[in-house]
Design a protein around this motif. Structure first.
Motif, PDB file in Angstrom:
ATOM      1  N   TRP A   1     -38.702  54.111  10.035  1.00 18.18           N
ATOM      2  CA  TRP A   1     -38.535  52.826  10.479  1.00 18.18           C
ATOM      3  C   TRP A   1     -37.281  52.078   9.787  1.00 18.18           C
ATOM      4  CZ3 TRP A   1     -41.474  53.175  14.240  1.00 18.18           C
ATOM      5  CH2 TRP A   1     -42.527  53.959  14.273  1.00 18.18           C
ATOM      6  N   SER A   2     -37.105  52.371   8.478  1.00 14.44           N
ATOM      7  CA  SER A   2     -35.927  51.930   7.815  1.00 14.44           C
ATOM      8  C   SER A   2     -34.606  52.267   8.534  1.00 14.44           C
ATOM      9  CB  SER A   2     -35.851  52.366   6.363  1.00 14.44           C
ATOM     10  OG  SER A   2     -34.837  51.759   5.688  1.00 14.44           O
ATOM     11  N   SER A   3     -34.386  53.535   8.907  1.00 16.00           N
ATOM     12  CA  SER A   3     -33.247  53.977   9.626  1.00 16.00           C
ATOM     13  C   SER A   3     -33.264  53.307  10.863  1.00 16.00           C
ATOM     14  CB  SER A   3     -33.289  55.580   9.701  1.00 16.00           C
ATOM     15  OG  SER A   3     -32.970  55.992   8.282  1.00 16.00           O
ATOM     16  N   MET A   4     -34.269  53.384  11.633  1.00 16.02           N
ATOM     17  CA  MET A   4     -34.503  52.454  12.843  1.00 16.02           C
ATOM     18  C   MET A   4     -33.904  51.163  13.017  1.00 16.02           C
ATOM     19  SD  MET A   4     -37.963  54.272  14.438  1.00 16.02           S
ATOM     20  CE  MET A   4     -37.870  53.118  15.822  1.00 16.02           C
TER      21      MET A   4
ATOM     22  N   ARG B   1     -46.918  40.722  19.754  1.00 15.50           N
ATOM     23  CA  ARG B   1     -46.770  42.262  19.702  1.00 15.50           C
ATOM     24  C   ARG B   1     -45.409  42.509  19.500  1.00 15.50           C
ATOM     25  NH1 ARG B   1     -46.020  46.800  18.735  1.00 15.50           N
ATOM     26  NH2 ARG B   1     -47.101  48.650  19.305  1.00 15.50           N
ATOM     27  N   ALA B   2     -44.196  41.880  20.026  1.00  9.65           N
ATOM     28  CA  ALA B   2     -43.035  42.096  19.846  1.00  9.65           C
ATOM     29  C   ALA B   2     -42.691  41.704  18.326  1.00  9.65           C
ATOM     30  CB  ALA B   2     -42.128  41.367  20.717  1.00  9.65           C
ATOM     31  N   ALA B   3     -43.208  40.473  17.902  1.00  8.07           N
ATOM     32  CA  ALA B   3     -43.202  40.211  16.765  1.00  8.07           C
ATOM     33  C   ALA B   3     -43.759  41.156  15.503  1.00  8.07           C
ATOM     34  CB  ALA B   3     -43.808  38.790  16.170  1.00  8.07           C
ATOM     35  N   ALA B   4     -44.729  41.670  15.674  1.00 13.38           N
ATOM     36  CA  ALA B   4     -45.370  42.669  14.975  1.00 13.38           C
ATOM     37  C   ALA B   4     -44.401  44.115  14.658  1.00 13.38           C
ATOM     38  CB  ALA B   4     -46.698  43.109  15.601  1.00 13.38           C
ATOM     39  N   MET B   5     -43.640  44.430  16.087  1.00  7.84           N
ATOM     40  CA  MET B   5     -42.710  45.572  15.725  1.00  7.84           C
ATOM     41  C   MET B   5     -41.635  45.179  15.071  1.00  7.84           C
ATOM     42  SD  MET B   5     -42.227  48.398  16.881  1.00  7.84           S
ATOM     43  CE  MET B   5     -40.925  49.792  17.089  1.00  7.84           C
TER      44      MET B   5
ATOM     45  N   LEU C   1     -42.677  45.562  11.353  1.00  5.18           N
ATOM     46  CA  LEU C   1     -42.805  46.602  10.837  1.00  5.18           C
ATOM     47  C   LEU C   1     -41.386  47.280  10.696  1.00  5.18           C
ATOM     48  CD1 LEU C   1     -43.723  49.612  10.685  1.00  5.18           C
ATOM     49  CD2 LEU C   1     -43.615  50.075  13.141  1.00  5.18           C
ATOM     50  N   LEU C   2     -40.518  47.130  11.507  1.00  6.70           N
ATOM     51  CA  LEU C   2     -39.205  47.482  11.089  1.00  6.70           C
ATOM     52  C   LEU C   2     -38.420  46.749   9.961  1.00  6.70           C
ATOM     53  CD1 LEU C   2     -37.813  47.498  14.807  1.00  6.70           C
ATOM     54  CD2 LEU C   2     -38.088  49.647  13.342  1.00  6.70           C
ATOM     55  N   THR C   3     -38.533  45.482   9.706  1.00  2.00           N
ATOM     56  CA  THR C   3     -38.014  44.776   8.666  1.00  2.00           C
ATOM     57  C   THR C   3     -38.474  44.954   7.405  1.00  2.00           C
ATOM     58  OG1 THR C   3     -37.702  42.725  10.485  1.00  2.00           O
ATOM     59  CG2 THR C   3     -37.654  42.297   8.038  1.00  2.00           C
TER      60      THR C   3
ATOM     61  N   HIS D   1     -32.081  49.057  15.938  1.00  2.00           N
ATOM     62  CA  HIS D   1     -33.490  48.603  16.641  1.00  2.00           C
ATOM     63  C   HIS D   1     -33.985  47.060  15.960  1.00  2.00           C
ATOM     64  CE1 HIS D   1     -34.945  52.434  18.285  1.00  2.00           C
ATOM     65  NE2 HIS D   1     -33.765  52.742  17.493  1.00  2.00           N
ATOM     66  N   GLY D   2     -33.466  46.991  14.690  1.00  2.00           N
ATOM     67  CA  GLY D   2     -33.948  45.692  14.081  1.00  2.00           C
ATOM     68  C   GLY D   2     -33.326  44.556  14.827  1.00  2.00           C
ATOM     69  N   SER D   3     -32.001  44.440  15.320  1.00  2.00           N
ATOM     70  CA  SER D   3     -31.346  43.221  15.763  1.00  2.00           C
ATOM     71  C   SER D   3     -31.931  43.254  17.401  1.00  2.00           C
ATOM     72  CB  SER D   3     -30.017  43.776  15.904  1.00  2.00           C
ATOM     73  OG  SER D   3     -29.452  44.836  16.345  1.00  2.00           O
ATOM     74  N   TYR D   4     -32.298  44.628  17.853  1.00  2.00           N
ATOM     75  CA  TYR D   4     -32.823  44.539  19.142  1.00  2.00           C
ATOM     76  C   TYR D   4     -34.214  43.761  19.358  1.00  2.00           C
ATOM     77  CZ  TYR D   4     -35.138  46.038  23.371  1.00  2.00           C
ATOM     78  OH  TYR D   4     -35.736  46.015  24.571  1.00  2.00           O
TER      79      TYR D   4
END
Length: 259
Positions: free
Chosen positions: A217-220, A198-202, A205-207, A225-228
């Motif tokens: 999502w792109s700005s996040m 589930r974390a990988a799916a998040m 999504l962001l990537t 958010h991506g590195s986190y």
């Protein structure tokens, strides 16, 4: 409106404001289905912001729940985590008797592995008010999913989000949360891997959204958010055995639930 005030927080729901004892935000094609689900869960005795239809500007009206968000305080105690796990269970149990409208529409960013019950899909500290009432807010991403997929996200966000925490300490919180849910032995065995997926799916999504410029999502992704979430995936994945050991140690008998 004289007393309309912008509310902070939220990344995917657009402009959100407070008017008196109500929250106003965009009405979308999925809102009627979401409100029907919220009303059903509330009718089953679960604390939910009461959906109040549309305002004169066509926005959705939802009850404002006063109090701080769980994310803005310190880590929840074991008792608090146990309580939240029980809240997630109550939502899932109430959903078992929900029949979506024939023309139901849903809007959720991450596909679920199956469509067994309708779930909130964002049960996380940033969506839990812990005032006089403890209530999950922001139901707009509700959609068909599974108990385990929804539980995996909730358990990870509430107990495995402080990446500096020693894994054994985090595992104690995870166990308190899952004990509160009353998870079956099967769920406890499957949950560590499902939290990682589930974390990988998040992160996916962001990537993907960032590579295609899809907002918000792109700005996040660019705004840390991506590195986190990349670090979350590593942390949850690297400590699978610790989570499994904590969840499957001898414990009181619990009830079973659908997968």
């Amino acid at each position: 409106m004289d007393d309309e005030r912008a509310l902070s927080g939220g990344n995917a729901t657009g402009i959100v404001t407070r008017v008196g004892d109500t929250v106003r935000k965009q009405w979308s094609a999925s809102t009627p289905s979401v409100h029907a689900f919220m009303s059903h869960v509330q009718d089953r005795g679960v604390e939910v912001p009461t959906p109040l239809g549309r305002d004169e500007r066509g926005r959705q009206r939802v009850e404002f729940i006063p109090g701080p968000l769980a994310i803005d305080g310190g880590p929840l105690s074991a008792d608090g985590l146990h309580r939240v796990g029980g809240m997630v269970r109550a939502i899932h149990d109430a959903s078992e008797t929900f029949t979506p409208p024939a023309d139901a529409r849903w809007d959720t960013a991450i596909p679920a592995p199956d469509a067994q019950i309708v779930c909130h899909n964002d049960l996380a500290p940033w969506n839990l008010v812990i005032g006089d009432r403890w209530v999950f807010i922001d139901w707009d991403a509700a959609a068909p999913s599974t108990r385990l997929w929804d539980l995996a996200y909730a358990a990870q966000t509430f107990t495995l989000s402080v990446l500096e925490a020693a894994p054994r300490d985090a595992a104690d919180g995870l166990r308190a949360f899952v004990d509160g849910y009353g998870a079956s032995a099967e769920f406890r065995t499957r949950l560590p891997l499902m939290m990682h997926r589930r974390a990988a799916a998040m992160l996916e999504l962001l990537t993907t959204a960032h590579s295609h410029g899809r907002e918000p999502w792109s700005s996040m992704f660019a705004d840390s958010h991506g590195s986190y979430w990349a670090a979350v995936v590593d942390y949850v994945g690297a400590n699978q055995q610790t989570w499994l050991d904590a969840l499957t140690a001898t414990r009181p008998a619990s009830t079973s639930e659908g997968a």
